[in-house]
Each structure stands twice: as C-alpha cells, then as structure tokens.
Design an enzyme around this catalytic site. Structure first.
Site, short mmCIF file in Angstrom:
data_model
loop_
_atom_site.label_atom_id
_atom_site.label_comp_id
_atom_site.label_asym_id
_atom_site.label_seq_id
_atom_site.Cartn_x
_atom_site.Cartn_y
_atom_site.Cartn_z
N CYS A 1 0.39 -1.33 0.54
CA CYS A 1 -0.35 0.14 0.19
C CYS A 1 0.92 1.02 0.00
O CYS A 1 -0.05 2.60 -0.49
CB CYS A 1 -0.97 0.23 0.84
SG CYS A 1 -1.94 -1.71 1.55
N CYS B 1 -1.91 9.63 6.93
CA CYS B 1 -0.93 9.47 7.94
C CYS B 1 -1.03 9.14 9.28
O CYS B 1 -0.92 8.99 9.79
CB CYS B 1 0.19 10.39 7.03
SG CYS B 1 1.06 9.95 5.41
#
Ligand SMILES: Cc1ncc(COP(=O)(O)O)c(C=O)c1O
Lengths: 400, 320
Positions: free
Chosen positions: B35, B106
């Site tokens: 990913c 993130c």
C-alpha cells in the site's frame, strides 16, 4: 556546497549559449515573421535556420518536415489525433503500457469519448515490449502505432525502427514519442521509416514550452490548433520566436555533444550505478541495462519508500526523482514500475538518477558518499527491514 | 514537492522514538508494504497506573508518514491509556502544524496503530470490529467501521476527503457509491446528534460535485459504446461457450497469472461465476492494498482475452 542535479529526465538547465541566442529575439528582433517588412523577414530567416539545426539533429531529409509546438505533450496529441483523422476507416490505436501520460491519457480519453479501440502492449520485467502481442494487435483497423523511443523512467529503448516497419505492413502510421531520446542517442530519420516523432526543448537544455513534431514528407496531416497559416497551416498561432531560436541552438549543441553523451556521461552513470549496487544490499536496477539511454539509471531499493529517500537526498543537496506513489500525489506507484511487475516491496522505493553534460565525477562521488547512509537510515526505520537480510520481518496488519 | 510544515520536516529528518522497543507490552501493526505505507507502534505500559511509559515506532512510508508516527509517540508517552485513546488523528495533524490534505491518511494510520496497540496490550482482537463491517475498499483494505470513525472524527462531508484520510476509493474506485452511502448515513446521524450542521451534510444526489461524477463514471464496469469491430462488442458474434468451458478458461487464465501474484506475495482464487460477473477471492499480500486493484484489472483483462466476452471481475471478501 554546490547542489547535485541528477534529474535531467524531468528537465534540464537551459544552456547559457541558448539563452544568449534567444535574447535578441525579445528585444531588437521582435518582429512577426509573417509581416511584410524587414522586421519580419529577418525573423523568418532565423526561424528557418533553427529548423535546419533541428533537422540536422534528427537526420531529417527536409526542414519543412518539422512543426513547432508548445512541447512534447502537444506534439504527441497532434500526432495521434491527426492520424485518426487522416486514416479513414481505421479506428484503432496501438501503444505500450509504459508511455508517458501525454499518450496514455489521450488514448484513454479517445477510447471513452470516440469509441476508439486502444491496444496497450505490455512489457516484460526488463521493460522490453512484447513483440508477439504487438504483432497480434496490428491489423487492417490500426490507424496509428505510438511507441516511445526511450522510456523516461528507466531509459529503456524500444526498437522503434523495426516497430515502424511492422506497422507499415498493415498500412498503419507510426509515431514515436522521442522526447527522452532526442539529443541523447543518435537519430537518423533518413534511414528509417518512422512517420512522426515528438521532441521537447526542455529535455535537451532548451527552453520549456517549446517542442516540435516531425511529420515525414508525404504523410497526411491535420492540424490540432487551427487559425492562421503559420507553420504552413499545420500549427496556427504566431511563432514563439525566442523559444524556437533557443530550441534550434539547443539542438545544435546536443549534436555537438552527442559523442560525449555516449562516452563520458555513460561512464558517470555506470560508475554511480555499480557503486550504489555494490554498497547497498537488497536493491536492483530496473529496466533493460543492456539497452537504454546512456544518461539514465533507475534503482529500486527494497523495503523503503521513495519520497522519504528523495527528501533526505534533497536535504543533502542531491536532486533525483522517484516512481513511488507518494511523490506523484496519487496513491499508486508509477505505471512503468507496475507494467514491469516490479514487486511492491521495491516499486515504492525506486529512484531515478538522470545525468546531463553538466554533471561531473564530483556529483557521482557525492551520491556514493551520501545515499548509502540515507538508505541505511530509512531501513532501520522500516518495520520490514531485517539486518540479516533475506526475509522481511514479520508484520501483522490487523485487517483481513 | 509537498508543502510540509516545519514541524513535519523536523519530525521527519530527526524522528523521535524511532526503532524497536524491546519487550513491548503492546504492538500495533497497520498498513502493508504494497500500500505504500505501514506502521508498527510499540508501547510499554505500567500495569498499575495504565500510563504509557514508553513508545516507539517503525514506519515504511513517505515523509509525513514517518513524521506522523513520531508525533504519535510524543503525544502518548506519559499519558494513561484512556487519555491516549482520546487522541484523534486531527490531534496528530495539529501537533505537526497541519498536513497536506492528500496526506491526512498518515495521521489516520497513527490513530489506527494506537488503537491496535492498545487492543494488543489488553489481549483483545483489534480486528474484531472489522468483521461485522465487511471491507468497503478492497484495494486498501478499509472497512466500514474505520470509514465511519474517520468521518466522525474529522467531520468529513465529501467523498474525496474520505480518500485523502483513509485511502478508501483511491484504487479501483468501485466502492465510491458505497462510500457515498456511508457518508450520507453517517452525516445524517451526526446532524441528528447535533454535531454537524445540516447544511454541511452530504446528501446523495443533492450536491453532486462534477469531480465526483467523473469518478463514478470511471468506476462503472462497461464503458459506453464499444467500437463496432471489437471482439467484445455486444453485437459481435461471440463463440458460444458452455458454462463449464467458460469456467475452465477462467481457471486456466488465473493459473497463468498466479506466478505474478505469488511474486508479490499474493494469490487469487475463483469463487463463483454469475453471468458476466466473475467473483474472485484475493489472499495474502493482495488484500488490503492497491495491488488488489491492479491485480483485478490484470485478471479481468486476461479473462476477457481468454473467454472473448466482456467480463467483470469483482473481489469478494474472505470467508472469515
Ligand atoms: C517521454 C515523454 N513524453 C512527453 C513528455 C512531455 O513533454 P513536455 O513537458 O514538453 O510537454 C515528457 C516529459 O515530461 C516525456 O518524458
């Protein structure tokens, strides 16, 4: 410390001699080539000279086979759209999986909006075209084949001269995006049958926003940009004189440095590549090392991510680029890495170093000095990295 | 280049608390190498006070992923587990002086890792709540519970932001409609609870942004007019295959693709064929990553080539 610029496939610095050649065309020689007075005619003469400089670099038979455009992207668009318009009764395009978006996005659009059939020919793990698949895709409906000469990410070369012959066997036109090849490898259009070729100024130390499309004499053409009669009616709009003059000068200089590209630059690239591969474990060169541009090297570092590498390199004054997802703003790694089926453990960590004649041995020393430490640092941060090497550490994401 | 704040740069160039924490009491792993980002969070907890006495991380990912992970450890050290669990992904982003919108995932990864590590410490299965809500985005392995959490935690009101924050919908796009449904439902609930202004809430069909429509179109399986001479055109005389022959061909094509999938540590299994829809199960490294969307596209192209008919390949969730 002087920055180390190794991203010349993205763009190059305009050569000071190019700038110098351009300057008068902003000031004294500002005329419009179409005007019926001496301001215009002088400019007309200079444009012709620029055309001839590019003709020489490409080994084209005639200078009027060149059409000036706003760059590689426009040249690619103009070539494909013209071919579809002129090849009546044919509505298929053949291209490769590793082309620049200037070709791939256009093809995708044409597929959706015009019902054109697009055959995207795959490449193997080294980036070499699947010739069998290409042969199979060719047929009486093929309007145009577009295959890049050199890949921008890996530098891998396609055998475009042979591919053109095959295209002609079924009556298709053959276009090549040679944006990365022009100025880096010898090209002689007189000795092959390529119908159309795209080039861009800013990849060979010329200005940005200028390029050219070569259209072989006798190949029918329909303009993309319509209006005035400039470029013999093939590309309307008052000529971008300073940039065209700059492109001409850049072509002249590229031809003069061609030998150096094949020797000195190639040697720099090879030293950087073997140095990194020897010093750093778990990395490999992507693309076809035996058959590529002399200036390009693409190395995939396993278990780390490209953007992080670039940021640390940038901090150390080294500029390069990456095929990782994060650098592109998309969530997927580069389509070139995916087309070559580079494993995901490495595709995200691929870094391209691309040289130009402005680089020297000191640049290579700096990279060899700095990059191994950066890779080491990021690997110790990575949950997948194991010092002892072979197997990645066990990682158990909680979903699935 | 990304417009990273000073703080993001500081935490990327000199990350605090990076590395392995020996004898950790809780470990949370989220993400996958395929990913493009993954985070392992390790925590030490005082059993008496439930205070997180130490935390370390290992991250595979871009600058902001590393900075977010480091920021997370700074935020949780010294806090009790209860206090730490109150930290949102927005807190992580704020601590860093903000993140570019495309990089918000993130901070969400940090949030998820913390919850995974705490669950691990408590001996619970963090994946438990993933099971009732099946995966919504198969490309990146995102389930409904996580999407809903992220919508609520960040007051998201458009689908694009869901992709920025969770990556869901960023691969093959086939889940965009599901994302819209989840967003509409969650926003409606939030309005009811008085935590979201009704004017801001997303309502299906009410405010279709052009961008979204384009994405939806792209996600539709069959492109509008097939060219006349394509072998896949509906009118073209396709050689009639028996169901068994088709299944054989499909199995054969999957078999041929297997070496490539294995190379990436994954695999693909045929589950069912219903008309022109082929259902496959992706396993191993193929799940939970955009490798899946690429894999599916590849499988679909290969199957159509083999069978000579238009087919749609869809992933089905694993049996468990
Ligand atoms: C192979 C290739 N084609 C086309 C282009 C586009 O050229 P331009 O930037 O001049 O439009 C590039 C440059 O990015 C390229 O590398």
């Amino acid at each position: 410390m002087r920055p180390v610029y190794l991203d010349n496939n993205a763009t190059t610095r305009v050569d000071p001699r190019v700038v110098e050649a351009m300057l008068p065309f902003f000031t004294e020689q500002f005329g419009n080539a179409s005007s019926m007075h001496s301001f215009g005619s002088e400019v007309g003469t200079s444009l012709k000279a620029a055309r001839q400089q590019i003709q020489a670099l490409l080994g084209a038979a005639h200078d009027h086979e060149l059409i000036f455009t706003s760059g590689g992207t426009e040249s690619d668009n103009a070539a494909i759209l013209s071919a579809l318009d002129t090849q009546t009764g044919r509505d298929e395009i053949i291209t490769s999986a590793v082309e620049h978006p200037a070709i791939l996005s256009l093809c995708e659009y044409l597929e959706k909006s015009r019902g054109v059939t697009v055959h995207v020919i795959p490449v193997d793990a080294r980036g070499l075209l699947d010739i069998e698949a290409y042969r199979k895709a060719l047929g009486p409906k093929t309007a145009v084949v577009s295959m890049m000469w050199a890949n921008n990410e890996t530098g891998t070369l396609f055998p475009v001269e042979q591919l053109a012959e095959l295209a002609h066997e079924v009556g298709a036109l053959f276009h090549t995006d040679a944006v990365q090849a022009v100025g880096k490898i010898p090209i002689d259009l007189k000795s092959n049958t390529i119908d159309m070729l795209s080039l861009s100024g800013h990849k060979l130390h010329g200005p940005k926003g200028i390029g050219a499309l070569y259209v072989r004499k006798g190949v029918r053409f329909r303009p993309l940009v319509r209006g005035g009669h400039q470029e013999r009616g093939r590309r309307a709009g008052t000529e971008n004189t300073p940039s065209i003059i700059g492109l001409g000068k850049a072509a002249e200089l590229a031809l003069a440095h061609m030998e150096e590209e094949q020797t000195r630059i190639r040697a720099l690239r090879d030293r950087l590549e073997s140095g990194l591969v020897q010093q750093i474990g778990r990395c490999f060169v992507t693309g076809d090392t035996r058959n590529r541009l002399p200036n390009t090297c693409n190395i995939a570092f396993e278990y780390i991510e490209g953007e992080a590498i670039l940021l640390l390199m940038n901090k150390a004054g080294i500029a390069a680029s990456s095929g990782s997802a994060c650098t592109s703003g998309s969530l997927e790694p580069s389509h070139v890495m995916r087309a070559m089926k580079v494993p995901y453990t490495a595709a995200h960590g691929s870094i391209r170093f691309s040289f130009s004649r402005e680089n020297d041995g000191e640049d290579v020393d700096r990279v060899l000095d700095v990059v191994p430490g950066i890779i080491e640092k990021l690997r110790t941060l990575s949950p997948f990295w194991r010092k002892d090497g072979e197997k990645p550490a066990e990682f158990n994401p909680t979903y699935n | 280049m990304w417009d990273y704040s000073e703080k993001v740069q500081e935490y990327f160039y000199n990350p605090k608390n990076a590395g392995v924490l020996e004898n950790a009491d809780g470990v949370g792993d989220v993400g996958a190498i395929s990913c493009g980002d993954a985070l392992r969070l390790m925590i030490k907890v005082d059993p008496e006070t439930e205070i997180i006495t130490d935390a370390r991380f290992q991250t595979f990912g871009c600058g902001s992923a590393i900075a977010s992970s480091s920021a997370l450890t700074e935020l949780i050290i010294g806090k009790t587990i209860t206090e730490a669990l109150a930290i949102t992904n927005q807190d992580i982003a704020d601590f860093l002086g903000g993140l570019p919108p495309e990089k918000m995932h993130c901070s969400v990864m940090g949030y998820e890792a913390l919850h995974a590590a705490v669950a691990n410490y408590r001996g619970e299965e963090w994946s438990d709540d993933h099971e009732e809500g099946a995966l919504v985005c198969k490309c990146f392995g995102i389930d409904e519970a996580m999407i809903e959490r992220t919508i609520r935690g960040n007051s998201l009101t458009n689908v694009e932001d869901i992709t920025h924050y969770t990556k869901a919908g960023g691969g093959c796009n086939t889940c965009v409609e599901t994302l819209e449904e989840i967003l509409a439902r969650t926003n409606a609930a939030m309005v009811e609870e008085g935590v979201l202004d009704a004017k801001a809430a997303f309502v299906i069909g009410a405010r279709p942004t052009p961008d979204l429509k384009a994405r939806k179109e792209a996600a539709r399986p069959t492109p509008a007019p097939a060219p006349k001479d394509s072998p896949l055109a509906p009118g073209a005389p396709a050689p009639k295959l028996t169901t068994l022959q088709r299944i054989r061909l499909i199995e054969q094509a999957i078999e041929e693709l297997r070496p490539y999938l294995r190379q990436d540590g994954g695999d693909c299994e045929l589950v069912d064929v219903d008309g022109n829809t082929v259902m496959v199960k992706l396993t191993g490294a193929c799940i939970g990553c955009q490798a899946a969307s690429v894999t599916l596209q590849g499988v679909q192209a290969r199957l159509m080539e083999k069978v000579g008919e238009p087919l749609r390949v869809i992933p089905v969730a694993s049996a468990h």
